[in-house]
Design a protein around this motif. Sequence first.
Motif, PDB file in Angstrom:
ATOM      1  N   VAL A 113       0.763  -1.239   0.103  1.00  0.00           N
ATOM      2  CA  VAL A 113      -0.026  -0.101  -0.089  1.00  0.00           C
ATOM      3  C   VAL A 113       0.840   1.203  -0.056  1.00  0.00           C
ATOM      4  N   LYS A 114       0.932   2.244  -0.710  1.00  0.00           N
ATOM      5  CA  LYS A 114       1.375   3.379  -0.915  1.00  0.00           C
ATOM      6  C   LYS A 114       0.668   4.635  -0.331  1.00  0.00           C
ATOM      7  N   ILE A 115       1.426   5.301   0.448  1.00  0.00           N
ATOM      8  CA  ILE A 115       0.754   6.326   1.342  1.00  0.00           C
ATOM      9  C   ILE A 115       1.496   7.600   0.664  1.00  0.00           C
ATOM     10  N   ARG A 116       0.723   8.493   0.030  1.00  0.00           N
ATOM     11  CA  ARG A 116       1.393   9.808  -0.517  1.00  0.00           C
ATOM     12  C   ARG A 116       0.960  10.797   0.459  1.00  0.00           C
ATOM     13  N   TYR A 117       1.797  11.480   1.060  1.00  0.00           N
ATOM     14  CA  TYR A 117       1.782  12.557   1.925  1.00  0.00           C
ATOM     15  C   TYR A 117       2.190  13.898   1.292  1.00  0.00           C
ATOM     16  N   ILE A 118       1.012  14.612   1.315  1.00  0.00           N
ATOM     17  CA  ILE A 118       1.037  16.049   0.380  1.00  0.00           C
ATOM     18  C   ILE A 118       1.044  17.047   1.151  1.00  0.00           C
ATOM     19  N   VAL A 119       1.959  18.100   0.925  1.00  0.00           N
ATOM     20  CA  VAL A 119       2.066  19.140   1.699  1.00  0.00           C
ATOM     21  C   VAL A 119       2.270  20.709   0.894  1.00  0.00           C
TER      22      VAL A 119
END
Length: 354
Positions: A113-119
């Motif tokens: 599972v890929k988690i993309r953390y966007i800021v």
Amino acid sequence: MRDIFTVVKFTMKDMVKRKSFIISTLIILIFIVVGFNVPNLIKSFNGDNSGNKLLIIDSKNVFEGTLENLKQMDLGYEFEITNEDLKFEDVKKKIENEEIAEAIMVEKQEENVKIRYIVKNSTMINKVPDDLVDTINSLYTNMQISKLGLTEDELQSITPNFEFSLEQTEKEKASGNVLAMMLMSIVLFYAIYFCAYQVSSSITTEKTSKIMETLVTSTSPRIIVLGKTIGIGVVGLLQMIVIVGTALISAKMFLEPELLNSILDMSNITPYLGIITIIYFILGYFAYALLYALTGSTVSKPEDIQSANTPVAILAVVGFYLSYFTMMNPTSELNVFASLFPISSPFCMPFRIM
């Protein structure tokens, strides 16, 4: 004794009336008040529309609704969970419009599972916050374990609750807020250093102006040096008390209690510590002031004072850094040495006591 008081009184009046002293003190106090208001200013500029809102997008329903449990956890975020098929550009617009502060996109791949953390800007953020990583991993793991149909005893056997504790073998134990100690050590260093430097400058000026000799015709050079040293020291001590007092009052008034406790452990700020700090300020100031008085007496022109003061300035910097870098471990032998060494003791000992 009367001559000393006359010199002290004249020196204090001369110091307090100087425009440079008044302006520099006011600038420092303004910076302190504004500095402690920075979190409030940031909040006022950002408004309340985004705050610390974190959007989590699980379009494939990988977590099967378990992400809603995040709303019940105290992680410092306002969570918004959605299963909409939002793209990166959609998230970008929400961040730019200040609807949200950050976002997490969950993507199901073949084996993981890929988690993309966007800021908005990653210059100050080098990685995904550890608390979020641990919490999301825990949620997914618990969800998968629950599918296996394990009993409660079997579940506890594979997910034990470890209790970690830190212990040491030495009897002496260090405590206190290191950041607060370092900041206050810097304040103490500059108070001692610049007040002592003024003694050298004042004595050199006196040798050329002869004002003091006119004011006190029968006094000796020793009385003049001692009177000027005491006068400048009293003004410097009062200035330091005003600066530190303004900082403490501003911190109490403008910072939230949680943020204040994380920066400054107020339980360590005691009257005993205040008395010790004042004593070491006086002793440290006299040590450096008399050294600067010695260098000031060796030159006859004010423009030569800078080069004459260089050796003492080097000693002061060495003493400060010796205490500053050993403060991380107050029980070390090097810190004990820095606490006893005359050139570093004034900057080290009060906060070793803290």
